[in-house]
Design a protein around this motif. Structure first.
Motif, mmCIF file in Angstrom:
data_model
loop_
_atom_site.group_PDB
_atom_site.id
_atom_site.type_symbol
_atom_site.label_atom_id
_atom_site.label_comp_id
_atom_site.label_asym_id
_atom_site.label_seq_id
_atom_site.Cartn_x
_atom_site.Cartn_y
_atom_site.Cartn_z
ATOM 1 N N HIS A 247 39.317 35.119 38.499
ATOM 2 C CA HIS A 247 39.485 35.245 37.048
ATOM 3 C C HIS A 247 38.303 34.655 36.267
ATOM 4 C CE1 HIS A 247 41.929 31.849 38.622
ATOM 5 N NE2 HIS A 247 41.307 31.154 37.703
ATOM 6 N N TYR A 248 37.439 33.900 36.939
ATOM 7 C CA TYR A 248 36.239 33.382 36.283
ATOM 8 C C TYR A 248 35.051 34.342 36.378
ATOM 9 C CZ TYR A 248 38.547 28.807 36.060
ATOM 10 O OH TYR A 248 39.423 27.765 35.799
ATOM 11 N N THR A 249 35.187 35.381 37.173
ATOM 12 C CA THR A 249 34.036 36.264 37.424
ATOM 13 C C THR A 249 34.298 37.720 37.066
ATOM 14 O OG1 THR A 249 34.704 36.619 39.742
ATOM 15 C CG2 THR A 249 33.233 34.765 39.285
ATOM 16 N N LYS A 250 35.431 38.004 36.397
ATOM 17 C CA LYS A 250 35.781 39.388 36.083
ATOM 18 C C LYS A 250 34.714 40.079 35.226
ATOM 19 C CE LYS A 250 39.998 40.483 37.673
ATOM 20 N NZ LYS A 250 40.103 39.519 38.752
ATOM 21 N N HIS A 251 33.969 39.301 34.430
ATOM 22 C CA HIS A 251 32.986 39.880 33.514
ATOM 23 C C HIS A 251 31.690 40.254 34.213
ATOM 24 C CE1 HIS A 251 31.917 35.668 33.893
ATOM 25 N NE2 HIS A 251 30.724 35.930 33.408
ATOM 26 N N LEU A 252 31.542 39.863 35.472
ATOM 27 C CA LEU A 252 30.306 40.122 36.210
ATOM 28 C C LEU A 252 30.398 41.450 36.950
ATOM 29 C CD1 LEU A 252 29.703 36.561 37.734
ATOM 30 C CD2 LEU A 252 28.685 37.542 35.659
ATOM 31 N N SER A 253 29.366 42.278 36.815
ATOM 32 C CA SER A 253 29.367 43.552 37.540
ATOM 33 C C SER A 253 28.880 43.389 38.975
ATOM 34 C CB SER A 253 28.497 44.579 36.811
ATOM 35 O OG SER A 253 27.155 44.121 36.713
ATOM 36 N N GLN A 254 28.135 42.319 39.257
ATOM 37 C CA GLN A 254 27.619 42.063 40.594
ATOM 38 C C GLN A 254 27.987 40.643 41.010
ATOM 39 O OE1 GLN A 254 26.059 44.405 42.470
ATOM 40 N NE2 GLN A 254 26.252 45.879 40.779
ATOM 41 N N GLN B 122 31.618 45.219 41.227
ATOM 42 C CA GLN B 122 32.972 45.358 40.716
ATOM 43 C C GLN B 122 32.927 45.945 39.306
ATOM 44 O OE1 GLN B 122 35.167 41.687 40.219
ATOM 45 N NE2 GLN B 122 33.676 40.802 38.810
ATOM 46 N N LEU B 123 34.048 46.522 38.906
ATOM 47 C CA LEU B 123 34.187 47.099 37.577
ATOM 48 C C LEU B 123 35.347 46.423 36.865
ATOM 49 C CD1 LEU B 123 33.892 50.911 38.449
ATOM 50 C CD2 LEU B 123 32.063 49.375 37.706
ATOM 51 N N ASP B 124 35.188 46.195 35.587
ATOM 52 C CA ASP B 124 36.265 45.639 34.771
ATOM 53 C C ASP B 124 36.468 46.548 33.570
ATOM 54 O OD1 ASP B 124 38.221 43.944 33.843
ATOM 55 O OD2 ASP B 124 36.827 42.581 32.844
ATOM 56 N N LEU C 147 37.533 42.221 41.827
ATOM 57 C CA LEU C 147 38.008 41.187 42.744
ATOM 58 C C LEU C 147 39.227 40.482 42.148
ATOM 59 C CD1 LEU C 147 37.487 39.543 45.360
ATOM 60 C CD2 LEU C 147 36.080 37.996 43.981
ATOM 61 N N TRP C 148 40.211 40.192 43.035
ATOM 62 C CA TRP C 148 41.415 39.466 42.629
ATOM 63 C C TRP C 148 41.625 38.290 43.565
ATOM 64 C CZ3 TRP C 148 44.193 40.712 38.251
ATOM 65 C CH2 TRP C 148 43.868 41.938 37.651
ATOM 66 N N LEU C 149 42.442 37.348 43.105
ATOM 67 C CA LEU C 149 42.685 36.129 43.877
ATOM 68 C C LEU C 149 43.281 36.415 45.256
ATOM 69 C CD1 LEU C 149 44.201 33.654 41.248
ATOM 70 C CD2 LEU C 149 42.045 33.377 42.483
ATOM 71 N N GLY C 150 44.147 37.424 45.344
ATOM 72 C CA GLY C 150 44.815 37.703 46.607
ATOM 73 C C GLY C 150 43.843 37.980 47.734
ATOM 74 N N ALA C 151 42.818 38.782 47.464
ATOM 75 C CA ALA C 151 41.826 39.081 48.501
ATOM 76 C C ALA C 151 41.066 37.828 48.903
ATOM 77 C CB ALA C 151 40.863 40.152 47.995
#
Length: 264
Positions: free
Chosen positions: A7-14, A28-30, A39-43
């Motif tokens: 949840h701290y990195t959702k804004h990053l595309s790489q 990743q895409l948001d 990316l999510w915490l579960g993975a």
């Protein structure tokens, strides 16, 4: 350096994601179009826990696993680094946008002894009778072509030694198809020597307790699974040993469940 919670990195595309002696470079895409493209915490938690419990296991031949809802590919990359052959599956749009690019970028950089990763689409809404294990791109029929066949040699197919899924229990409409898919894969992977099905590991965030409890009840009552939650302390120790130096509130609500099919 410890990876940050998702949840701290959702804004990053790489993302540069360290794991042991490797660093994965993940797109990743948001964009709000699909949950599977970020990316999510579960993975993060599942991959770290599996790395911890599988580190000392030995096999007479290279083990293989299938992941449902592979997303940006983190769990499959971690498992391949541990020496597993992985079949990473998701829907065609996720494969085309993030999963296939991430696997093709990182697979050549995995350490010696690593397993391989094959990417194929698998739509849980398709009945198991419709699956085609000989199609190199799509297990379920009628899916658009999203990528090329990566590997020479045999395609990965049942029986599998592990079945994995993270961050996939969030929608009531998908819960029953997911359980049906897990059940079918477990049945196809029952070992002839022991009669046992492989374990299924699911990591989830308890955002909707009613939904989660209903899905686990359905797994027990309708799909013949024994459900066992991995104790929080065991998961916490695995995260610590895996280098995830997080506070408890960073992953509050994350649970790992082991589903074991009763075959007798």
């Amino acid at each position: 350096m410890s990876p940050l919670p998702a949840h701290y990195t959702k804004h990053l595309s790489q993302l540069q994601y360290p794991f042991r002696q490797s660093t994965f470079y993940l797109t990743q895409l948001d964009n709000g179009q699909t949950n599977g493209s970020a990316l999510w915490l579960g993975a993060q938690c599942l991959s770290c826990y599996l790395a911890d419990i599988l580190a000392k296991k030995s096999f007479t031949s290279r083990p293989k696993a299938i992941e449902l809802g592979s997303g940006i590919g983190l769990t499959s990359l971690v498992m391949a680094t541990l020496g597993w052959d992985m079949l990473a599956t998701d829907l065609p749009d996720v494969i085309a946008s993030v999963l296939f690019p991430n696997i093709t970028r990182n697979l050549p950089t995995l350490p010696p002894g690593a397993g391989t990763i094959q990417v194929r689409s698998l739509d849980w809404l398709k009945l198991p009778e419709e699956w085609n294990w000989q199609d190199p791109v799509s297990i379920a029929p009628s899916s658009p072509k999203t990528h090329e066949w990566l590997e020479e040699g045999e395609m990965l197919e049942p029986p599998f030694d592990l079945i994995l899924s993270a961050d996939t229990l969030y929608s009531p409409s998908l819960s029953e198809p997911l359980l049906r898919t897990l059940h079918a894969l477990a049945m196809k992977s029952v070992k002839a020597t022991s009669g046992h099905a492989p374990p299924v590991y699911i990591c989830l965030e308890r955002r909707d307790p009613i939904l989660i409890d209903q899905v686990l009840a359905d797994a027990r009552d309708h799909w013949n699974f024994v459900t066992e939650r991995i104790p929080h302390k065991k998961v916490a120790k695995a995260l610590e040993r895996g280098g995830l130096q997080w506070e408890r509130e960073d992953w509050d609500g994350v649970e790992i469940w082991k589903l074991s099919m009763k075959t007798v």
